[in-house]
Design a protein around this motif. Structure first.
Motif: not given
Length: 354
Positions: A320-329
């Protein structure tokens, strides 16, 4: 001497060009990502994008750069690039769209010995088709009403059983004319009718007086076009389609198949909804804003038999790719995977906010 413009696709020259090209346009005629493209606070985003594109083959990087800022491309491209970055952070090399016969998985993960160790397809959950156009149409009306020098706040009354259609440009112009006359009239009306729409004057719940926004202008809070039930079920269905397309290749290559999934900001979808669906947790998530009247068509909810999704055995797991910078998973493994991933790929990333 090499300049910053040579090194960076989205550096100061790009920002200046975007401001020159779009800055004088009304907000509704700009790309939705305009602020991300020009504001100083999003400079880290643009640096990150430059770094990701520098790691791609030149042709692929050029294609990303040319299409990235379009409304329909921005978040899918971000999620795709973020998935590749996450795989690299786990210590692997990645190849973008490596050809396997007639198929080209988004990422092929390569181990230290130079051999492929996993296939990764990317899936982005996006708003329904037409959402962006509707948002811009409402925003066009908002901008027209800002020209009325009466400091009031309006909302739009709507049918609670169906979405409210956005006015076209001609209708929006007529509405603005009608409301200008009504608001500048000495008659103090709480309700205004124009072109088939009903506009409501908002009052302060404490004083009962009309709300007075800062500045001498009329503020309209329109439907957000984002209201509705937030569910991971469409994502699960999309993942199943990805597995169906790539299962034979993964089996033939003897490699684990991963789907990297993320969501457009407007959908409200987060990993929590995916976790609830995987666990069969009885929850119902809804997003809405102050201007929304219609939230969702009737939804049947059985708290004693909530929906539950079981990953297909050919799927090694979901990244799952988070859509908040810096885009952790966040890694969600399939406990019943036929071909599990290498241990390093299954590592969890630390949340930079903690």
């Amino acid at each position: 001497m090499k300049t910053e413009q040579v090194h960076r696709r989205f550096g100061s020259q790009f920002v200046a060009e975007q401001r020159h090209r779009y800055g004088k346009r009304p907000p509704e005629n700009r790309m939705l990502s305009y602020d991300l493209a020009v504001l100083d606070e999003y400079e880290p985003w643009r640096i990150w994008l430059d770094e990701q594109l520098d790691l791609l083959p030149e042709a692929a990087a050029a294609a990303f750069a040319a299409n990235l800022w379009r409304d329909q491309n921005f978040w899918p491209d971000i999620i795709e690039l973020a998935a590749g970055a996450a795989l690299r952070r786990r210590g692997f090399s990645v190849e973008f769209e490596r050809r396997w016969g007639t198929l080209t998985p988004d990422w092929t993960v390569v181990g230290a010995e130079g051999a492929p160790v996993a296939l990764v397809e990317v899936l982005t959950h996006s708003p329904q088709q037409g959402t962006f156009a509707k948002m811009k149409a409402w925003h066009a009306l908002v901008e027209r009403l800002k020209q009325i020098p009466v400091p009031v706040v309006l909302t739009v009354a709507g049918d609670r059983t169906r979405p409210l259609e956005a006015p076209d440009a001609r209708t929006a112009k007529k509405i603005a004319q009608d409301l200008r006359r009504a608001l500048l009239s000495p008659l103090h009306q709480p309700v205004f009718w124009s072109q088939g729409y009903t506009f409501l004057l908002q009052r302060d719940p404490n004083t009962g007086q009309a709300m007075r926004p800062a500045g001498m202008r009329t503020i309209l809070i329109p439907p957000s076009n984002m209201a509705g039930v937030v569910s991971a079920r469409p994502v699960a269905a999309g993942i199943v389609k990805k597995v169906s397309k790539y299962r034979a290749l993964a089996q033939e290559a003897g490699l684990p198949l991963i789907v990297a999934a993320g969501a457009h900001k407007f959908t409200g979808l987060q990993v929590q909804q995916l976790d609830d669906l995987l666990a069969g947790t009885s929850t119902l998530s809804v997003q809405l804003s102050f201007g929304d009247t219609f939230v969702h068509h009737p939804v049947e909810v059985n708290p004693f038999n909530p929906p539950r999704w079981t990953m297909p055995p050919e799927l090694a797991g979901v990244l799952w790719v988070n859509n908040d910078f810096p885009f952790t998973t966040i890694w969600r493994p399939n406990p019943n995977a036929v071909t599990p991933v290498p241990a390093a790929l299954a590592s969890q990333e630390a949340d930079p906010a903690i």
